[in-house]
Design a protein around this motif. Structure first.
Motif, PDB file in Angstrom:
ATOM      1  N   GLN A  82       0.809  -1.217   0.000  1.00  6.74           N
ATOM      2  CA  GLN A  82       0.000   0.000   0.000  1.00  6.74           C
ATOM      3  C   GLN A  82       0.848   1.276   0.000  1.00  6.74           C
ATOM      4  O   GLN A  82       0.544   2.223  -0.707  1.00  6.74           O
ATOM      5  CB  GLN A  82      -0.903  -0.016   1.243  1.00  6.74           C
ATOM      6  CG  GLN A  82      -1.733   1.243   1.430  1.00  6.74           C
ATOM      7  CD  GLN A  82      -2.639   1.136   2.647  1.00  6.74           C
ATOM      8  OE1 GLN A  82      -2.614   0.142   3.353  1.00  6.74           O
ATOM      9  NE2 GLN A  82      -3.415   2.154   2.895  1.00  6.74           N
ATOM     10  N   ASP A  83       1.898   1.290   0.793  1.00 10.62           N
ATOM     11  CA  ASP A  83       2.630   2.530   1.047  1.00 10.62           C
ATOM     12  C   ASP A  83       3.882   2.616   0.178  1.00 10.62           C
ATOM     13  O   ASP A  83       4.888   1.965   0.476  1.00 10.62           O
ATOM     14  CB  ASP A  83       3.021   2.591   2.536  1.00 10.62           C
ATOM     15  CG  ASP A  83       3.774   3.868   2.872  1.00 10.62           C
ATOM     16  OD1 ASP A  83       3.792   4.790   2.032  1.00 10.62           O
ATOM     17  OD2 ASP A  83       4.345   3.939   3.984  1.00 10.62           O
ATOM     18  N   TYR A  85       5.927   4.913   0.101  1.00 14.54           N
ATOM     19  CA  TYR A  85       6.978   5.607   0.846  1.00 14.54           C
ATOM     20  C   TYR A  85       7.717   4.648   1.784  1.00 14.54           C
ATOM     21  O   TYR A  85       8.864   4.875   2.139  1.00 14.54           O
ATOM     22  CB  TYR A  85       6.375   6.763   1.647  1.00 14.54           C
ATOM     23  CG  TYR A  85       5.748   7.808   0.770  1.00 14.54           C
ATOM     24  CD1 TYR A  85       6.500   8.834   0.217  1.00 14.54           C
ATOM     25  CD2 TYR A  85       4.397   7.758   0.450  1.00 14.54           C
ATOM     26  CE1 TYR A  85       5.946   9.780  -0.619  1.00 14.54           C
ATOM     27  CE2 TYR A  85       3.820   8.701  -0.382  1.00 14.54           C
ATOM     28  CZ  TYR A  85       4.591   9.704  -0.919  1.00 14.54           C
ATOM     29  OH  TYR A  85       4.032  10.624  -1.749  1.00 14.54           O
ATOM     30  N   GLY A 137       5.396  10.180  -5.097  1.00 11.83           N
ATOM     31  CA  GLY A 137       4.672   8.997  -4.631  1.00 11.83           C
ATOM     32  C   GLY A 137       4.270   8.080  -5.778  1.00 11.83           C
ATOM     33  O   GLY A 137       4.406   6.853  -5.691  1.00 11.83           O
ATOM     34  N   GLN A 141       5.541   4.195  -6.533  1.00  3.99           N
ATOM     35  CA  GLN A 141       4.651   3.049  -6.727  1.00  3.99           C
ATOM     36  C   GLN A 141       4.919   2.368  -8.066  1.00  3.99           C
ATOM     37  O   GLN A 141       4.822   1.140  -8.171  1.00  3.99           O
ATOM     38  CB  GLN A 141       3.188   3.498  -6.619  1.00  3.99           C
ATOM     39  CG  GLN A 141       2.203   2.366  -6.415  1.00  3.99           C
ATOM     40  CD  GLN A 141       2.381   1.622  -5.111  1.00  3.99           C
ATOM     41  OE1 GLN A 141       3.460   1.147  -4.789  1.00  3.99           O
ATOM     42  NE2 GLN A 141       1.307   1.503  -4.342  1.00  3.99           N
ATOM     43  N   GLU A 160      -4.181  -2.309  -1.610  1.00  2.67           N
ATOM     44  CA  GLU A 160      -4.522  -0.881  -1.652  1.00  2.67           C
ATOM     45  C   GLU A 160      -3.480  -0.107  -2.471  1.00  2.67           C
ATOM     46  O   GLU A 160      -2.837   0.822  -1.957  1.00  2.67           O
ATOM     47  CB  GLU A 160      -4.597  -0.320  -0.225  1.00  2.67           C
ATOM     48  CG  GLU A 160      -5.642  -0.958   0.665  1.00  2.67           C
ATOM     49  CD  GLU A 160      -7.026  -0.342   0.518  1.00  2.67           C
ATOM     50  OE1 GLU A 160      -7.214   0.459  -0.440  1.00  2.67           O
ATOM     51  OE2 GLU A 160      -7.900  -0.652   1.327  1.00  2.67           O
ATOM     52  N   THR A 162      -3.395   2.238  -4.588  1.00  6.55           N
ATOM     53  CA  THR A 162      -3.505   3.667  -4.909  1.00  6.55           C
ATOM     54  C   THR A 162      -3.939   4.519  -3.726  1.00  6.55           C
ATOM     55  O   THR A 162      -3.986   5.737  -3.855  1.00  6.55           O
ATOM     56  CB  THR A 162      -4.519   3.882  -6.054  1.00  6.55           C
ATOM     57  OG1 THR A 162      -5.815   3.422  -5.628  1.00  6.55           O
ATOM     58  CG2 THR A 162      -4.110   3.124  -7.304  1.00  6.55           C
ATOM     59  N   SER A 163      -4.241   3.924  -2.579  1.00 12.14           N
ATOM     60  CA  SER A 163      -4.877   4.690  -1.502  1.00 12.14           C
ATOM     61  C   SER A 163      -3.962   5.751  -0.890  1.00 12.14           C
ATOM     62  O   SER A 163      -4.436   6.737  -0.320  1.00 12.14           O
ATOM     63  CB  SER A 163      -5.378   3.751  -0.404  1.00 12.14           C
ATOM     64  OG  SER A 163      -4.302   3.103   0.226  1.00 12.14           O
ATOM     65  N   ALA A 164      -2.626   5.581  -1.006  1.00 13.42           N
ATOM     66  CA  ALA A 164      -1.709   6.563  -0.422  1.00 13.42           C
ATOM     67  C   ALA A 164      -1.331   7.671  -1.407  1.00 13.42           C
ATOM     68  O   ALA A 164      -0.492   8.509  -1.101  1.00 13.42           O
ATOM     69  CB  ALA A 164      -0.443   5.856   0.063  1.00 13.42           C
ATOM     70  N   GLN A 170      -3.554   8.523  -8.691  1.00 14.59           N
ATOM     71  CA  GLN A 170      -4.300   7.259  -8.613  1.00 14.59           C
ATOM     72  C   GLN A 170      -4.742   6.821 -10.007  1.00 14.59           C
ATOM     73  O   GLN A 170      -4.619   5.648 -10.365  1.00 14.59           O
ATOM     74  CB  GLN A 170      -5.526   7.418  -7.713  1.00 14.59           C
ATOM     75  CG  GLN A 170      -5.223   7.487  -6.233  1.00 14.59           C
ATOM     76  CD  GLN A 170      -6.501   7.571  -5.403  1.00 14.59           C
ATOM     77  OE1 GLN A 170      -7.584   7.201  -5.863  1.00 14.59           O
ATOM     78  NE2 GLN A 170      -6.390   8.052  -4.183  1.00 14.59           N
TER      79      GLN A 170
END
Length: 245
Positions: A82-83, A85, A137, A141, A160, A162-164, A170
């Protein structure tokens, strides 16, 4: 391609244990994009991590193309977290990040594969020797997706993805994933709480609540609100956002 049979995942606590996933069974066909949706804590990500071999099963079985998921080569199943970063080593260049899985799996022609992997996710060779702090970001990804794909897996797990990210970014990542789905014919499982993301990428959906699958449906039925479980209806209503009475 993926067969989950009465999977149970349990974590120890100070007072005993908690059942994070309870008696979950589902099947994903070769080349299908399947979604796991539900509120936070419903067991979606835990189930995904078990498929990736990061969490042990307390009961049941998971099979990839007919074989026990725990015995298949690691490169067959890859995961994007998800993250963006937190999932890249801050002291590794993009080149080193992509070279490491190739070295681990004994894959040759590394320089050419790294350049091709970056091109596939829309990053030019200029990004090859940058560090994560020098990337946005969305670029991070993309590197995470390239790292997962560089060993040519058969199954891609997306937690997830794209949620961050900002809304405009996104859309870029979703379009990238859709193109990769079409080009590579990958089997994918996408964990999301965003039904708009699911509707764009996926063909079928399993709805999870309190560690259990309460409903499975095709994406057309979800779009038409043709669902049976009250919890699924509430999830769909929540995605419609605020509407004035």
């Amino acid at each position: 391609m993926i067969d989950i049979d009465r999977a149970q995942i349990r974590f120890k606590t100070r007072t005993g244990h908690v059942d994070a996933v309870r008696d979950v069974s589902l099947q994903v066909q070769d080349g299908e994009v399947f979604a796991l949706v539900g509120e936070s804590g419903s067991g979606k990500s835990t189930l995904l991590r078990a498929l990736a071999g990061l969490v042990p099963l307390a009961g049941g079985a998971m099979r990839i193309d007919g074989e026990d998921a725990r015995r298949r080569p690691v490169r067959d199943v890859q995961m994007v977290f998800q993250d963006p970063y937190g999932s890249l080593h801050p002291r590794f260049t993009v080149d080193r990040t992509l070279r490491e899985p190739l070295a681990i799996n004994g894959i040759g022609e590394q320089d050419a594969r790294i350049i091709d992997a970056l091109a596939e996710v829309g990053l030019g060779p200029a990004y090859r020797f940058r560090y994560p702090h020098q990337l946005s970001g969305g670029q991070r990804q993309r590197v995470s997706i390239a790292r997962a794909l560089i060993v040519e897996p058969r199954v891609l797990l997306l937690d997830e993805p794209t949620s961050a990210l900002d809304v405009s970014v996104q859309a870029e990542i979703l379009n990238l994933l859709r193109r990769l789905r079409d080009d590579r014919k990958l089997t994918m499982i996408v964990v999301s709480h965003n039904l708009a993301v699911v509707g764009f990428l996926c063909q079928r959906v399993a709805v999870m609540r309190n560690g259990e699958v309460v409903e499975q449906a095709g994406i057309e039925a979800v779009r038409a609100r043709d669902v049976k479980h009250e919890y699924t209806r509430r999830l769909l209503e929540a995605t419609e956002g605020y509407r004035r009475g």
